[in-house]
Design an enzyme around this catalytic site. Structure first.
Site, PDB file in Angstrom:
ATOM      1  N   LEU A 136       0.821  -1.211   0.000  1.00  0.00           N
ATOM      2  CA  LEU A 136       0.000   0.000   0.000  1.00  0.00           C
ATOM      3  C   LEU A 136       0.854   1.259   0.000  1.00  0.00           C
ATOM      4  CD1 LEU A 136      -2.659  -1.066   2.680  1.00  0.00           C
ATOM      5  CD2 LEU A 136      -2.938  -1.045   0.193  1.00  0.00           C
ATOM      6  N   GLY A 137       2.063   1.160   0.567  1.00  0.00           N
ATOM      7  CA  GLY A 137       2.929   2.324   0.624  1.00  0.00           C
ATOM      8  C   GLY A 137       4.251   2.002   1.270  1.00  0.00           C
ATOM      9  N   GLY A 171       9.780   5.746   5.749  1.00  0.00           N
ATOM     10  CA  GLY A 171      11.175   5.764   6.169  1.00  0.00           C
ATOM     11  C   GLY A 171      11.589   4.552   6.963  1.00  0.00           C
ATOM     12  N   GLY A 196       9.799   1.422   6.798  1.00  0.00           N
ATOM     13  CA  GLY A 196       9.348   0.139   6.288  1.00  0.00           C
ATOM     14  C   GLY A 196       8.237   0.267   5.276  1.00  0.00           C
ATOM     15  N   LYS A 213       1.852  -2.890   8.812  1.00  0.00           N
ATOM     16  CA  LYS A 213       3.073  -2.100   8.670  1.00  0.00           C
ATOM     17  C   LYS A 213       4.256  -2.944   9.129  1.00  0.00           C
ATOM     18  CE  LYS A 213       5.113   2.320  10.167  1.00  0.00           C
ATOM     19  NZ  LYS A 213       4.862   3.539  10.974  1.00  0.00           N
ATOM     20  N   ASP A 243       5.489  14.863  12.182  1.00  0.00           N
ATOM     21  CA  ASP A 243       5.640  14.524  10.767  1.00  0.00           C
ATOM     22  C   ASP A 243       4.305  14.621  10.035  1.00  0.00           C
ATOM     23  OD1 ASP A 243       7.202  13.896   8.592  1.00  0.00           O
ATOM     24  OD2 ASP A 243       7.105  11.730   8.892  1.00  0.00           O
TER      25      ASP A 243
END
Length: 642
Positions: free
Chosen positions: A338-339, A342, A344, A360, A456
């Site tokens: 999916l994405g 920084g 993983g 994740k 962030d």
């Protein structure tokens, strides 16, 4: 001796049914009411949806002859999700009467969320569905716990106190173990020839663990009431009450001996029968095992990874087996990605129950991977908010560090701003995304019990659900800001282009760093450009922020609005107003920036910008130049969409 123990257990068991007597369940005292802070887009539309929802609830109670109901109206703008639940000792007619009393109270509330608690029922509505199965999933933090103690004392406080506390202890343990999370029980006070009546109830469809947590609060809070002759405690997840006056019939009690397992008096008698010597030996062995476990808790395992099974988790967050997650992601295949971030990659996974989640997977070779994993789990496992991504579970086996998160089908916001979906978001959707991000940050900064700085905030860390509701993700860099401190000094970590100048240059970290980043993301949403993008026609301007400032100073900030947006005159004016709010968020020094709670108010209430001054960020040209926002009547009206 075994026969003696059995006889003693039978003697201690409560009788299930006794003679019926009058009760006072016709009374319906208000315990507490809470009108939230979540604003509505259109009061007219909200009132209409709320009325439909409340009418549906009442219809269910009366026509289906039930004591609990849910209803909802989902539509563009102000959705309303509502629930009501009555005590099990009531008739349906008494339940409807209690519900009607709650409706008369909520009409005084113009917020998008409210909670009313009576002796006989509760009524709650929110603008989001998650609270149905997780009562603590709410936006306003605390404020919905209510305790009321009676104003008369028992005639003989000592025996009364002991009986009440024993009774509360038993219903605390028994309620989560019943099939319907409900208990009604009595205790005789022999010295006074009277009874104490108590009942407890958890909200339907929650987990046993959530019910138990709430019942622990019941016990702690109501224990402060005796020797008052009665007490009531209400929370969004449960309710409990005791009184020396009957409020349910004796034939409506629950036999809690079968539910409380190894708690209460029978076990105490068995333990006493074991014998003092054996008991002392058993206590010594248990103490040694406990000490050994404590030593293990304080260490990392041999590979240097945190044993998260021992970390405190929020209700509902579970430990997953690594092999099952590997299977659910098809061995972490590339087609399921999916994405990437920084630390993983994130994969789509389908669990055994067909539920779709995001997994994740952290890169453990990264120096900060273990620390980032532990920090993210600790933070998001205890934060519940409709605009913050929820942790569903985790896995920590050897070198494999995995987080199981909500799956957001529309992916990240940046895809819709300059990615493959560019131009598909209309103005109303963009405004709702801006508003949702602001509310999520306001919760982290001002509503959670400690101040959390995300560090962030950027478009790729804003994820969108089916309805395009935004959720802030990736808490790996988040930090606590100690109470009473304006900032903390720390090494820079974040994303250039979104980071406030005082943090990037000097390491001064505060909640106003998130406010700055929010301002940048708002400009990206309205302008449809990356923060670092330079327009070809303005090559001497470094980035989107400076371009927006230049245009604003020349009252031409309408020119930075995304050209793919086809706006009405009102929408164009609305977008220009929000550009001004974004610039307020990017000012220097940081003290000039509004708090995120103030930003929510500006977005929600349409507060005038007229008397505020803007100061350019220090990293831009003419840093010390102050700009007065002129009074414009057309900016005073309709800051929000109807």
């Amino acid at each position: 001796m075994a026969l003696l123990v059995v006889l003693l257990v039978l003697l201690c068991a409560e009788s299930g049914i006794s003679q019926e007597k009058d009760n006072d369940n016709e009374t319906n005292a208000l315990i507490g009411e809470f009108c939230g802070r979540n604003g509505v887009t259109s009061l007219l539309n909200f009132n209409k949806n709320r009325n439909i929802t409340l009418n549906d609830l009442r219809m269910q109670l009366s026509s289906k002859r039930v004591l609990a109901a849910r209803a909802q109206v989902v539509g563009p703008g102000d959705s309303v999700y509502a629930v009501t639940q009555c005590r099990n000792y009531l008739t349906v007619d008494q339940c409807v009467a209690c519900f009607d009393a709650g409706v008369s109270k909520v009409f005084n509330c113009s917020a998008a969320n409210a909670y009313i608690s009576f002796d006989n029922c509760f009524l709650r509505y929110e603008g989001f569905i998650e609270f149905y199965n997780d009562p603590y999933f709410m936006m306003d933090g605390s404020g919905t716990q209510f305790l009321k103690c009676g104003n008369q004392s028992a005639s003989q406080p000592t025996p009364f106190n002991q009986v009440v506390r024993d009774l509360l202890s038993n219903i605390r343990d028994a309620t989560p173990k019943t099939s319907n999370f409900y208990v009604a029980s009595t205790r005789q006070i022999i010295s006074e020839n009277t009874k104490v009546y108590a009942t407890a109830q958890c909200v339907e469809n929650i987990t046993q663990a959530t019910c138990q947590t709430c019942m622990n609060s019941v016990y702690d809070k109501l224990n402060s009431c005796p020797p008052s002759n009665q007490g009531r405690f209400s929370d969004v997840a449960c309710f409990a009450r005791y009184s020396d006056t009957p409020f349910f019939n004796d034939n409506q009690t629950t036999n809690i001996i079968t539910t409380r397992g190894h708690s209460g008096k029978p076990v105490a008698i068995v333990v006493a029968a074991i014998g003092g010597g054996v008991l002392c030996l058993l206590i010594l062995v248990l103490w040694l095992l406990y000490r050994r476990r404590l030593r293990n808790k304080s260490k990392k395992n041999e590979q240097g990874y945190i044993n998260l099974r021992l970390m405190p988790m929020a209700d509902g967050a579970v430990h997953y087996d690594y092999k099952n997650l590997k299977l659910a992601t098809n061995n972490f295949s590339q087609e399921n990605i999916l994405g990437r971030g920084g630390f993983g990659e994130v994969f789509k996974a389908i669990l055994d129950d067909k539920k779709v989640v995001a997994v994740k997977k952290l890169q453990v070779q990264h120096d900060g991977a273990t620390e980032e994993f532990e920090k993210e789990v600790k933070l998001i496992s205890n934060i519940r908010h409709r605009n913050l991504l929820r942790l569903l579970g985790w896995s920590s086996e050897g070198s494999h560090l995995l987080l199981v998160l909500e799956y957001m089908p529309n992916g990240s916001l940046d895809r819709f701003l300059w990615g493959p979906q560019r131009g598909t978001l209309n103005w109303n959707q963009r405004y709702e995304i801006i508003f949702g991000i602001a509310r999520g940050l306001a919760h982290l900064h001002d509503e959670y019990h400690i101040k959390i700085v995300h560090r962030d905030i950027k478009s790729s860390n804003i994820l969108l659900g089916d309805d395009f509701r935004p959720k802030i993700a990736d808490f790996g860099l988040a930090r606590f800001q100690p109470e009473g401190q304006s900032h903390v000094s720390t090494a820079f970590a974040g994303t250039l282009g979104y980071t406030a100048p005082e943090y990037a240059l000097h390491g001064f970290l505060s909640d106003k760093v998130d406010t700055y980043s929010f301002g940048i993301v708002v400009l990206e949403i309205i302008c449809g450009r990356r923060s670092t993008e330079v327009r070809p026609s303005t090559s001497d301007i470094c980035c989107l922020l400076e371009d927006a400032w230049e245009m604003y100073e020349n009252t031409k900030h309408v020119n930075v609005i995304d050209e793919t947006l086809k706006l009405t005159e009102y929408e164009r004016e609305h977008a220009m107003n929000i550009i001004v709010i974004a610039l307020l968020c990017t000012q220097s020094p940081a003290s000039d920036r509004p708090t995120m709670s103030e930003v929510v108010s500006m977005l929600q209430e349409g507060r005038s910008m007229a008397e505020r001054q803007l100061t350019r960020p220090t990293i831009l040209k003419n840093a010390n130049r102050r700009i007065h926002i002129e009074v414009m009547q057309n900016q005073k009206r309709k800051m929000q969409l109807n």
